[in-house]
Design a protein around this motif. Sequence first.
Motif, short mmCIF file in Angstrom:
data_model
loop_
_atom_site.label_atom_id
_atom_site.label_comp_id
_atom_site.label_asym_id
_atom_site.label_seq_id
_atom_site.Cartn_x
_atom_site.Cartn_y
_atom_site.Cartn_z
N HIS A 161 31.33 10.52 56.30
CA HIS A 161 31.99 10.66 54.46
C HIS A 161 30.29 11.20 54.15
CE1 HIS A 161 33.67 11.92 51.26
NE2 HIS A 161 33.09 10.85 50.16
N CYS A 162 29.44 10.28 53.72
CA CYS A 162 28.31 10.36 52.75
C CYS A 162 27.87 10.88 53.00
CB CYS A 162 27.72 9.13 52.46
SG CYS A 162 29.26 7.84 51.07
N LEU A 163 27.29 11.09 54.51
CA LEU A 163 26.34 12.29 55.14
C LEU A 163 26.93 14.09 55.29
CD1 LEU A 163 23.97 12.22 57.18
CD2 LEU A 163 25.31 11.39 59.24
N GLY A 164 28.24 13.61 55.62
CA GLY A 164 28.57 15.34 55.47
C GLY A 164 28.93 15.72 54.37
N ALA A 165 28.35 15.07 53.45
CA ALA A 165 28.19 15.20 51.30
C ALA A 165 26.56 15.36 51.64
CB ALA A 165 28.97 14.10 50.84
N LEU A 166 25.93 15.60 52.43
CA LEU A 166 24.83 16.21 51.96
C LEU A 166 24.07 17.74 52.28
CD1 LEU A 166 22.51 13.49 53.66
CD2 LEU A 166 22.79 13.36 51.94
N GLU A 167 23.28 17.78 51.62
CA GLU A 167 23.40 19.57 52.01
C GLU A 167 23.15 19.39 53.55
OE1 GLU A 167 20.38 17.82 49.90
OE2 GLU A 167 22.40 18.41 48.42
N GLU A 168 23.68 20.48 54.16
CA GLU A 168 22.87 21.41 55.53
C GLU A 168 21.54 21.19 56.20
OE1 GLU A 168 23.11 21.21 59.61
OE2 GLU A 168 25.02 20.76 58.43
N ARG A 180 14.32 11.94 50.77
CA ARG A 180 15.62 12.29 49.43
C ARG A 180 17.33 11.98 50.42
NH1 ARG A 180 11.62 16.60 48.07
NH2 ARG A 180 13.34 17.90 49.47
N GLY A 181 17.34 12.41 51.22
CA GLY A 181 18.68 12.33 52.10
C GLY A 181 18.65 10.74 51.62
N LEU A 182 17.93 10.20 52.30
CA LEU A 182 18.50 8.96 52.78
C LEU A 182 19.14 7.85 51.60
CD1 LEU A 182 15.92 7.88 55.39
CD2 LEU A 182 18.33 7.57 55.52
#
Length: 175
Positions: free
Chosen positions: A118-125, A161-163
């Motif tokens: 879920h959290c990974l899916g909330a990140l920009e592509e 930043r994504g992590l």
Amino acid sequence: MIRLAGGDRSALGEIYTATHAKLFGICLRILNDRKEAEDALQDVYLTLWRRADRYDPSSGSPISWLAIFARNRAVDRLRTGKVRKGAVPVEEASDVADVQPRADALLEDAEQSARIHHCLGALEEPTQSSIRSAFLEGQTYAELSESTDTPLGTMKSRIRRGLAKLKACLETDPS
């Protein structure tokens, strides 16, 4: 296991390489005799070759299935009386740990996995796919940089930043 059930001999070699140490340890602990443990382990793989089609992926992982199989084979050897002197009594085989994960641990793992996705899916592509490629597919930053035609420094920053965003999302209360 699917390949082995289809008669692929090389699959048996791969399974043996990945599992023999653990399965031998189980047999040795129960039988307390190296030769007996080797014989039991050989029985495990011979039977696996003939009956790989009986493995049901919904019943657990292949190593769990094989560990139970090895334990049962060793206990069978104790029960039939074919074991040389020095083996442990059959009653002690019940002390061998069950390798199946507990139901509550499986639920916890499933919840955590769903939360991560879920959290990974909330990140920009671009960030999402870079993190998936780096941590789920094992690509290096350099490989990612090259395959996406992105400067290496930019790729490292994007993932860092994504992590951080992923960590913040996972630390928030899910309810």
